[in-house]
Design an enzyme around this catalytic site. Structure first.
Site, PDB file in Angstrom:
ATOM      1  N   HIS A  13      71.462  29.007  15.223  1.00  0.00           N
ATOM      2  CA  HIS A  13      72.480  28.169  15.906  1.00  0.00           C
ATOM      3  C   HIS A  13      71.808  26.934  16.497  1.00  0.00           C
ATOM      4  O   HIS A  13      71.001  27.052  17.420  1.00  0.00           O
ATOM      5  CB  HIS A  13      73.153  28.947  17.043  1.00  0.00           C
ATOM      6  N   HIS A  15      72.227  22.241  16.992  1.00  0.00           N
ATOM      7  CA  HIS A  15      72.949  20.971  16.815  1.00  0.00           C
ATOM      8  C   HIS A  15      71.945  19.908  16.388  1.00  0.00           C
ATOM      9  O   HIS A  15      70.942  19.698  17.086  1.00  0.00           O
ATOM     10  CB  HIS A  15      73.586  20.543  18.138  1.00  0.00           C
ATOM     11  N   LYS A  99      82.943  27.823  12.562  1.00  0.00           N
ATOM     12  CA  LYS A  99      82.699  27.822  14.003  1.00  0.00           C
ATOM     13  C   LYS A  99      84.002  27.757  14.783  1.00  0.00           C
ATOM     14  O   LYS A  99      84.823  26.863  14.569  1.00  0.00           O
ATOM     15  CB  LYS A  99      81.833  26.603  14.344  1.00  0.00           C
ATOM     16  N   HIS A 136      81.870  30.306  19.955  1.00  0.00           N
ATOM     17  CA  HIS A 136      81.546  29.901  21.328  1.00  0.00           C
ATOM     18  C   HIS A 136      82.455  30.753  22.211  1.00  0.00           C
ATOM     19  O   HIS A 136      83.643  30.475  22.333  1.00  0.00           O
ATOM     20  CB  HIS A 136      81.783  28.406  21.543  1.00  0.00           C
ATOM     21  N   HIS A 174      74.888  32.226  21.629  1.00  0.00           N
ATOM     22  CA  HIS A 174      74.278  31.900  22.922  1.00  0.00           C
ATOM     23  C   HIS A 174      74.850  32.721  24.071  1.00  0.00           C
ATOM     24  O   HIS A 174      75.410  32.191  25.019  1.00  0.00           O
ATOM     25  CB  HIS A 174      74.364  30.399  23.228  1.00  0.00           C
ATOM     26  N   ASP A 247      70.415  27.019  20.140  1.00  0.00           N
ATOM     27  CA  ASP A 247      71.431  26.105  20.681  1.00  0.00           C
ATOM     28  C   ASP A 247      70.790  24.794  21.128  1.00  0.00           C
ATOM     29  O   ASP A 247      71.259  24.157  22.067  1.00  0.00           O
ATOM     30  CB  ASP A 247      72.224  26.737  21.827  1.00  0.00           C
TER      31      ASP A 247
END
Ligand code: DOR
Ligand code: ZN
Length: 344
Positions: A13, A15, A99, A136, A174, A247
């Protein structure tokens, strides 16, 4: 132990952002990991097969020559995501997972899902096509205390999802609470969780130590020490339902250090070093390879990486800042000394 040699790890996971930022993020993720699940919360988000393909191509353009890094692409779910969109993205061949952001819970989640039921046809298709659901896990209700939003999401929504879609592969990303750890432990084998370095390293005191600390702000927000301890215990226990997901979420310095600083902590400069520190502190280094390099591939049905990653016991100082396109990026634990260092 002076050196750790493990199967090359993956980040389940993270970004990477877009545009000029990719020149910073892609080489860094490709140095620490062989594969990484890349989040789709761009602005606008990655919501179709074509956008997945284009984003994949932009990332690949920044992978250093000779590096075999593979980005694992995701699709951003909206109320309007249809089974056809899922089918098309799956057929195109690059889709790894979808997601779920409850609308408004975090950075660039405004276009996310307002009501889970609206997504049921798409989720049904994902279960059939074996496309994992990455969540999330926080409720978006502003009336719910921010420190309780993960627990309430589990109680109100995750239980429903598991009941409605018992064969869907689900990752609660997370995780930040003892409640999440307990829930994941007790759930079936199609449900797992990722754990970040910051939630192992810090608890919520770090948000306010000596003044407000924007570089310790991420979502889900850091919790009490008892939750941090439960996460450390889960990560270092050898339970394959818990695996690595950084994350890593870079933002320009100016957007973090602002009157309305945004959520996200960048850790790809030293994530493996930070995890190694925690495992050593817990006398759990023999279980490090499972968490970092085996449990993720086992869950997703992928082969282990062939290469090895080596960390050496030596002190080094994390840079104070990094170049980030035309901006500056403050990395997690900036200017702190770490005692492990990746050497190959
Ligand atoms: O802290 C966070 N940052 N949490 C998220 O869920 C999103 C991420 C981001 O994109 O910056
Ligand atoms: Zn994230």
């Amino acid at each position: 132990m002076e050196q750790i040699e493990i199967i090359y790890p993956d980040d389940w996971h993270c970004h990477l952002r877009d545009g000029a930022y990719l020149a910073t993020t892609v080489p860094m993720v490709a140095k620490q990991f062989k594969r990484a699940i890349v989040m789709p919360n761009l602005n606008p988000p990655v919501t179709t097969a074509e956008l997945v393909r284009q984003y994949h191509q932009r990332i690949m353009e920044h992978v250093p020559t000779g590096n075999s890094f593979t980005p694992l692409m995701t699709l951003y779910l909206k109320d309007s995501t249809t089974p056809e969109i899922i089918k098309e993205a799956k057929q195109e061949g690059l889709l790894f997972g979808c997601k779920l952001y409850p609308a408004g819970v975090t950075t660039h989640s405004q276009a996310g899902v307002t009501q889970l039921e609206k997504l049921f046809p798409a989720l049904e298709t994902m279960a059939t096509l074996q496309v994992p659901l990455l969540i999330h896990g926080e409720v978006n209700d502003p009336e719910v205390d921010i420190f309780d939003r993960e627990r309430i999401f589990i109680e109100k929504h995750l239980t429903t999802l598991l009941k409605e879609f018992p064969t869907l592969k689900i990752v609660l990303e997370h995780i930040t609470t003892q409640d999440a750890v307990q829930f994941i432990k007790e759930s079936a084998n199609n449900v797992a969780a990722t754990i970040t370095p910051q939630h192992l390293w810090l608890n919520r005191n770090a948000l306010f130590s000596g003044g407000i600390q924007p570089h310790h702000y991420c979502l889900p927000v850091l919790k009490r020490k008892i939750h941090q301890q439960a996460l450390i215990q889960a990560a270092t226990s050898g339970n394959p339902k818990f695996f690595l997901g950084t994350d890593s979420a870079p933002h320009p310095q100016a957007q973090k250090e602002s009157a309305c600083g945004c959520a996200g902590i960048f850790s790809h400069h030293a994530a493996m070093e930070m995890y190694a520190h925690i495992f050593e502190q817990e006398n759990a280094l023999p279980l490090f390879e499972g968490f970092a390099s085996k449990f993720g591939p086992d869950f997703y049905g992928l082969p282990y990486n062939k290469e090895k990653l080596i960390l050496r016991k030596q002190n080094w100082d994390v840079p104070e800042k990094l170049v980030f396109g035309n901006d500056t990026l403050i990395p997690f634990l900036a200017a702190k000394t770490l005692n492990w260092q990746q050497i190959s």
